[in-house]
Motif scaffolding. Structure first.
Motif, PDB file in Angstrom:
ATOM      1  N   ILE A 198       0.623  -1.368   0.039  1.00 20.76           N
ATOM      2  CA  ILE A 198      -0.074  -0.484  -0.327  1.00 20.76           C
ATOM      3  C   ILE A 198       0.472   1.474  -0.129  1.00 20.76           C
ATOM      4  O   ILE A 198       1.721   1.645   0.363  1.00 20.76           O
ATOM      5  N   VAL A 199       0.396   1.477  -1.206  1.00 24.32           N
ATOM      6  CA  VAL A 199       1.140   3.420  -1.012  1.00 24.32           C
ATOM      7  C   VAL A 199       0.753   4.328  -0.993  1.00 24.32           C
ATOM      8  O   VAL A 199      -0.399   4.593  -1.849  1.00 24.32           O
ATOM      9  N   PHE A 200       0.624   5.389  -0.454  1.00 25.69           N
ATOM     10  CA  PHE A 200      -0.297   6.955  -0.508  1.00 25.69           C
ATOM     11  C   PHE A 200       0.876   8.019  -0.236  1.00 25.69           C
ATOM     12  O   PHE A 200       2.079   8.423   0.484  1.00 25.69           O
ATOM     13  N   GLU A 201       0.751   8.091  -2.238  1.00 26.79           N
ATOM     14  CA  GLU A 201       1.316   9.739  -2.213  1.00 26.79           C
ATOM     15  C   GLU A 201       0.854  11.072  -2.021  1.00 26.79           C
ATOM     16  O   GLU A 201      -0.155  11.071  -2.859  1.00 26.79           O
ATOM     17  N   ASN A 202       1.854  11.627  -0.729  1.00 20.68           N
ATOM     18  CA  ASN A 202       1.213  12.598  -0.910  1.00 20.68           C
ATOM     19  C   ASN A 202       2.294  13.988  -0.741  1.00 20.68           C
ATOM     20  O   ASN A 202       2.414  14.669   0.008  1.00 20.68           O
ATOM     21  N   SER A 203       2.974  13.962  -1.910  1.00 15.91           N
ATOM     22  CA  SER A 203       3.796  15.123  -2.826  1.00 15.91           C
ATOM     23  C   SER A 203       2.880  16.241  -3.082  1.00 15.91           C
ATOM     24  O   SER A 203       2.051  15.971  -3.810  1.00 15.91           O
ATOM     25  N   LEU A 204       3.836  16.956  -2.871  1.00 10.90           N
ATOM     26  CA  LEU A 204       3.037  18.310  -3.682  1.00 10.90           C
ATOM     27  C   LEU A 204       2.598  18.200  -4.916  1.00 10.90           C
ATOM     28  O   LEU A 204       1.538  18.738  -5.956  1.00 10.90           O
ATOM     29  N   ASP A 205       3.470  17.719  -6.322  1.00 13.77           N
ATOM     30  CA  ASP A 205       3.011  17.153  -7.638  1.00 13.77           C
ATOM     31  C   ASP A 205       1.589  16.417  -7.519  1.00 13.77           C
ATOM     32  O   ASP A 205       1.174  16.412  -8.494  1.00 13.77           O
ATOM     33  N   ALA A 206       1.931  15.066  -6.601  1.00 16.14           N
ATOM     34  CA  ALA A 206       1.286  14.513  -6.603  1.00 16.14           C
ATOM     35  C   ALA A 206      -0.176  14.996  -6.547  1.00 16.14           C
ATOM     36  O   ALA A 206      -1.454  14.799  -7.017  1.00 16.14           O
ATOM     37  N   ARG A 207      -0.222  16.012  -5.200  1.00 18.11           N
ATOM     38  CA  ARG A 207      -1.292  16.817  -4.892  1.00 18.11           C
ATOM     39  C   ARG A 207      -2.222  17.671  -6.047  1.00 18.11           C
ATOM     40  O   ARG A 207      -3.215  17.247  -6.188  1.00 18.11           O
ATOM     41  N   LEU A 208      -0.887  18.001  -6.050  1.00 19.11           N
ATOM     42  CA  LEU A 208      -1.275  19.030  -7.675  1.00 19.11           C
ATOM     43  C   LEU A 208      -2.019  17.992  -8.941  1.00 19.11           C
ATOM     44  O   LEU A 208      -3.227  18.467  -8.951  1.00 19.11           O
ATOM     45  N   ASP A 209      -1.705  17.619  -9.027  1.00 17.50           N
ATOM     46  CA  ASP A 209      -1.982  16.664 -10.500  1.00 17.50           C
ATOM     47  C   ASP A 209      -3.684  15.884 -10.213  1.00 17.50           C
ATOM     48  O   ASP A 209      -4.648  16.094 -11.041  1.00 17.50           O
TER      49      ASP A 209
END
Length: 229
Positions: A198-209
């Protein structure tokens, strides 16, 4: 009957025969001319019909060609409009991406943001032990907020404070003008369960996407309805 009478009678018969022959010849001539005129008229009408049919065929070809050319030009125009719209939307996204870099300029604000992103990720994963990955430049900020992030999560979920292991494999650095095509990360974190399933991407770029995909219909409507008006 003497020779003189016989001669006259023969001349009369000759004139009669000649007259009949001339009349017959005239009849034949008139009949032949009528037949010629009729045949000529039929040939002329047949040629006219062929010319009309050929003209109609070529006219249809021209009409079909015009429709095809119009359709091609219309499609080309639509593609140009769609390309221009995509370029405008992408330029907006690039501008928003550049704005993300300003978040890093204020350490206190960015530190609080990192804590909130960690808490949000923990709430999504709901795992007792997780791996955390961040940029190398952000490690000290992440470590400074780990305790408060774990405590906040534990309080919200009413569970024991989770274990967070900071991974030594880092996210890419911030974008650089020196290497514009290299992988980059504007900030934030990525959390995963210990087994990596289980991976949760919470980078700023991922949130922007995510936000951009979600808001894209509204963005297009707002931008291009105004242009059309």
């Amino acid at each position: 009957m003497n020779d003189n009478d016989v001669s006259k009678q023969i001349q009369q018969m000759v004139r009669f025969i000649r007259q009949e022959a001339e009349e017959k010849a005239n009849e034949i001539s008139v009949s032949a001319e009528e037949e010629f005129n009729i045949e000529k008229l039929q040939l002329v009408e047949a040629e006219k019909k062929k010319i009309r049919q050929e003209y109609e065929r070529k006219e249809k070809q021209v009409d079909v060609r015009k429709k095809i050319e119009y359709s091609m030009q219309l499609n080309a125009s639509r593609i140009k409009v769609l390309q221009a719209q995509d370029d405008l939307v992408n330029s907006m996204k690039e501008a928003a991406s550049k704005e993300l870099l300003r978040v890093n300029h204020d350490n206190n604000s960015y530190k609080n943001l990192l804590k909130d992103l960690i808490v949000q990720s923990l709430l999504r994963l709901k795992e007792p032990s997780v791996l955390l990955r961040c940029r190398k430049d952000d490690v000290h900020l992440v470590e400074s907020v780990l305790h408060s992030a774990k405590e906040e999560y534990a309080h919200k979920e009413n569970v024991h404070s989770p274990e967070i292991i900071v991974d030594h494999i880092y996210l890419p650095p911030a974008p650089s003008n020196q290497n514009a095509h290299a992988a980059y990360c504007s900030g934030g974190v990525v959390l995963a369960s210990r087994d990596g399933k289980i991976v949760f991407e919470n980078s700023l770029d991922a949130r922007l996407d995510v936000v951009f995909r979600k808001k894209l219909p509204e963005i297009r409507k707002s931008l291009f309805s105004q242009i059309a008006a």
